[in-house]
Every structure is written in C-alpha cells, then in structure tokens.
Scaffold this active site. Sequence first.
Site, mmCIF file in Angstrom:
data_model
loop_
_atom_site.group_PDB
_atom_site.id
_atom_site.type_symbol
_atom_site.label_atom_id
_atom_site.label_comp_id
_atom_site.label_asym_id
_atom_site.label_seq_id
_atom_site.Cartn_x
_atom_site.Cartn_y
_atom_site.Cartn_z
ATOM 1 N N GLU A 101 0.827 -1.208 0.000
ATOM 2 C CA GLU A 101 0.000 0.000 0.000
ATOM 3 C C GLU A 101 0.858 1.254 0.000
ATOM 4 O O GLU A 101 1.956 1.259 0.557
ATOM 5 C CB GLU A 101 -0.831 0.045 1.284
ATOM 6 C CG GLU A 101 -1.828 -1.054 1.382
ATOM 7 C CD GLU A 101 -2.527 -1.030 2.731
ATOM 8 O OE1 GLU A 101 -3.281 -1.966 2.995
ATOM 9 O OE2 GLU A 101 -2.299 -0.087 3.511
ATOM 10 N N CYS A 140 -1.879 1.303 8.294
ATOM 11 C CA CYS A 140 -1.189 0.509 7.284
ATOM 12 C C CYS A 140 -1.639 -0.944 7.322
ATOM 13 O O CYS A 140 -1.901 -1.502 8.365
ATOM 14 C CB CYS A 140 0.327 0.632 7.427
ATOM 15 S SG CYS A 140 0.994 -0.129 8.896
ATOM 16 N N CYS A 196 4.599 -6.317 16.021
ATOM 17 C CA CYS A 196 3.890 -5.516 17.035
ATOM 18 C C CYS A 196 2.434 -5.993 17.091
ATOM 19 O O CYS A 196 1.806 -6.188 16.050
ATOM 20 C CB CYS A 196 3.945 -4.030 16.676
ATOM 21 S SG CYS A 196 5.632 -3.442 16.454
ATOM 22 N N CYS A 216 -0.594 -4.053 15.301
ATOM 23 C CA CYS A 216 -0.391 -3.631 13.910
ATOM 24 C C CYS A 216 -0.849 -4.702 12.935
ATOM 25 O O CYS A 216 -0.415 -5.852 13.015
ATOM 26 C CB CYS A 216 1.086 -3.310 13.691
ATOM 27 S SG CYS A 216 1.471 -2.918 11.970
ATOM 28 N N CYS A 265 5.900 -7.357 7.489
ATOM 29 C CA CYS A 265 6.887 -6.876 8.466
ATOM 30 C C CYS A 265 7.196 -7.998 9.443
ATOM 31 O O CYS A 265 6.314 -8.778 9.808
ATOM 32 C CB CYS A 265 6.327 -5.670 9.222
ATOM 33 S SG CYS A 265 7.527 -4.957 10.379
ATOM 34 N N CYS A 304 2.768 8.323 2.112
ATOM 35 C CA CYS A 304 3.275 7.313 3.039
ATOM 36 C C CYS A 304 3.774 6.118 2.207
ATOM 37 O O CYS A 304 3.031 5.536 1.421
ATOM 38 C CB CYS A 304 2.135 6.909 3.970
ATOM 39 S SG CYS A 304 2.634 5.753 5.217
HETATM 40 N N1 SAH Z 1 7.658 0.004 11.072
HETATM 41 C C1 SAH Z 1 7.770 1.385 11.302
HETATM 42 C C2 SAH Z 1 6.964 2.218 10.322
HETATM 43 C C3 SAH Z 1 5.626 1.703 9.934
HETATM 44 S S1 SAH Z 1 4.387 1.708 11.179
HETATM 45 C C4 SAH Z 1 7.390 1.723 12.730
HETATM 46 O O1 SAH Z 1 6.839 0.867 13.429
HETATM 47 O O2 SAH Z 1 7.677 2.839 13.148
HETATM 48 C C5 SAH Z 1 3.995 3.446 11.274
HETATM 49 C C6 SAH Z 1 3.318 3.865 12.568
HETATM 50 O O3 SAH Z 1 1.983 3.334 12.622
HETATM 51 C C7 SAH Z 1 4.028 3.401 13.827
HETATM 52 O O4 SAH Z 1 4.216 4.486 14.709
HETATM 53 C C8 SAH Z 1 3.051 2.405 14.424
HETATM 54 O O5 SAH Z 1 3.212 2.376 15.834
HETATM 55 C C9 SAH Z 1 1.715 2.960 13.947
HETATM 56 N N2 SAH Z 1 0.609 1.995 13.937
HETATM 57 C C10 SAH Z 1 0.636 0.703 13.543
HETATM 58 N N3 SAH Z 1 -0.585 0.142 13.679
HETATM 59 C C11 SAH Z 1 -1.405 1.117 14.170
HETATM 60 C C12 SAH Z 1 -2.805 1.152 14.513
HETATM 61 N N4 SAH Z 1 -3.587 0.093 14.384
HETATM 62 N N5 SAH Z 1 -3.304 2.323 14.983
HETATM 63 C C13 SAH Z 1 -2.512 3.429 15.109
HETATM 64 N N6 SAH Z 1 -1.207 3.442 14.774
HETATM 65 C C14 SAH Z 1 -0.650 2.301 14.323
HETATM 66 FE FE1 SF4 Z 2 6.238 -3.525 11.676
HETATM 67 FE FE2 SF4 Z 2 3.815 -2.627 12.223
HETATM 68 FE FE3 SF4 Z 2 5.591 -2.853 14.190
HETATM 69 FE FE4 SF4 Z 2 5.906 -0.932 12.322
HETATM 70 S S1 SF4 Z 2 4.234 -1.079 13.818
HETATM 71 S S2 SF4 Z 2 7.461 -2.341 13.112
HETATM 72 S S3 SF4 Z 2 5.071 -2.001 10.523
HETATM 73 S S4 SF4 Z 2 4.748 -4.551 12.970
#
Ligand code: SAH
Ligand code: SF4
Length: 360
Positions: free
Chosen positions: A101, A343, A125, A128, A121, A114
Amino acid sequence: MRFFVYSIPMQLTPLNGMDYDQLLALCNAAGVSTAHADSLRAAIFRYYSTDIAAIADLPLRLRSYLREHTTLLEPACTATSEAADGTQKLLLRMADGKEVETVLIPGNGRLTQCISTQVGCAVGCTFCLTATAGLTRNLSTAEMVAEVMAGQRISERQVRNLVLMGMGEPLHNYDAMAQFVRIATDPKGMAFSPNRVTLSTSGLVPAMQRMIRDELPCNLAVSLNATTDAVRDSIMPINRKYPIALLLDTVRDYISVRGNKRVLIEYVLLAGINDTTADAERLCALLAGMGCTVNLLPFNTYPGLPFDRPADTAVSAFRAILVEAGIIAVVRESKGRDIAAACGQLKTEVMQRRKAGLQA
Ligand code: SAH
Ligand code: SF4
C-alpha cells in the site's frame, strides 16, 4: 578523471533504483558521453518516464543500450480508495504479484505520501495489522521510487513530504531504503528536501546507529508506544532486544550528532494499556530535555486486533499532561478513517474480498 567500476548485470536492471553514479556508469558502458546521465536522471526521477524509447533527448545508442539492459518499473494499481477528507490509498502490485500500500494524505495545503518499505513486516507488534502475516520480502529501491511515481500519477497536486511509515520496518531493509532516501533527496533527482522525508522505526538500535554514521539525509521518527519495558515488551517484541533506555540513549546520540534535529516520537494510544495519567507523566520524564515532538496516534481499530481506542477525553487528558511539561504533542487521527487508513488495512480488506470471490 573518475573511473566507474560498476558492472551492469545482464538481467534487466530497473533504472528507477539507480543513483547518479550508476547512471554515469551506464553511459560509460553504452559508450556515450556521461553528460547524458543528467537527462536520464531528469527523465526518470523528475518526469517519471515509463518508456525508455520516448526519452527523446537521449542518443539512440544509449536508448538501445538501455532497452537491452534495463527496465523501468511501473507497478499496477489494483485497488484504490478515497476518504471523505481526501486521503487516497493505493494498492500496488509489483512484478512478482506481491502487493503493498501507499497512501496520499492531504493536510495544510500539502500532500504527504506514506511509503511502504517491505511486503509485510517481521517485527510483530501486536497492535499492527501489517504484522499479522509476517514478512514476505523487502522492497527494492526501484519499487519504492515506483510508489512515488504511482502516487504522483494519480494525484493532481505535487507530493511535498514523504514518510516511510507504510508497511514494513525501513531499518530492516537498510541498503535499499538508504538508496531510496538518497535518490529522493538528490536535488537534481526527485528533489525532496531532506527535512521533508521522515523515516519511522520501531527502534532497531544498531541500524539507527548506522543511520547516524551514514548521515542519512532524512528526519527520524521513533515508535515508542509505551513507557515501561514490561508494557513495551508485550506490544513490541523488539523491546526485549533494545529496551527503552537503550533506545532513548540512541535517540539522544542522534540529536547530538545531527545538531538541531528534532526527533518525532510516535505513541499509539491503546485503551487501558498505555494511556493512563501515570503513562503520560512517565513519558514526560523519559523525554525530558530531548526537545522531541510527540505524535499521539489513537489506536486505529480493526476487527481481530485485541485493543480498543481510548475515549477522546482520555486522549485529550494525555496530551494536556505532555503540553503542561513543555512538550509539543499533536494528536494524529489516522487520516481517512472511513477507508481504514492504518497501514495494512486496504490490503487485508482486498484479500478478504478476493477470498470471498468478490471483485477487489
Ligand atoms: N515500522 C515502522 C513504520 C511503519 S508503522 C514503525 O513501526 O515505526 C507506522 C506507525 O503506525 C508506527 O508508529 C506504528 O506504531 C503505527 N501503527 C501501527 N498500527 C497502528 C494502529 N492500528 N493504529 C494506530 N497506529 C498504528
Ligand atoms: Fe512492523 Fe507494524 Fe511494528 Fe511498524 S508497527 S514495526 S510495521 S509490525
């Protein structure tokens, strides 16, 4: 006199992943003046050309060499969605069929794009959606450039800011990502100001140290998301390797080496997990004297993810404690919530529709 020693492999190398030195080497290999590298660079990165034969100001000899040895990547756009606030999400299919995306986000009269850096990934997390399927593969530099091309093609306005905050962990794909950042900020290439390119990481300390050493021309954002190691361990497994104190020491190193650079701290607010008054106070203490800006991201809910978004009053109260301590804190609503703009969500939805036999 400079000699360029890059060997040009026989398979078709994507032009849109090449830096200026590689374009010079191509001119040498084709037996034409290296002066043509400038036109080539402009055609690829300024005008986003997709047809080598159509680059009229290049000598025929160079064009036929390029056709034989190189290609220009242009991913297919397989789905789009547009939110009421103007946010547009594109699902792009790469040459091997893998999809990522990219999101175009309007705001303050500017357009921010973005960018995804990986298919999936590996960081895992728990809040996510991108994490749920694990890592499929890294994106190449050319594929990241092609994301910008696709965004630019669909939008009437020029993209002003790039944020590497899409699918994937940019620092797990360091080399390809760093080449992308250099191409993006090349004043004669895509010409983004380094202040308008921001890389977001979950906190891979050794790669952050490499970023400092390499003076990577972009801003740094760090997804902190918790104020105790116990909570961060439970939502971001990477914390077990690089805990909060080590991570913030690395951020302090970055700030001291990069001078006046302001680092962005991202903090996803998860109801009942990391959104209490005590968390806000601990966050103030952790960031004391660092001059960081904090982006508060109320959790973007999605069925199947075991978290809730805090009430708006809890979000405001959390922010007020930071502001009171002199920290610039901004609540960032996930733009285009009606199109599921966090994302990984468009991709997941399209996959589900395909599984159900409906057209994407
Ligand atoms: N992997 C990198 C960049 C991609 S994620 C990172 O983790 O920083 C980009 C941002 O989206 C991160 O700050 C992550 O904590 C946030 N994010 C991921 N899933 C989310 C969700 N469901 N709601 C709000 N923020 C989210
Ligand atoms: Fe990966 Fe999502 Fe964690 Fe960013 S927030 S490091 S995209 S698992």
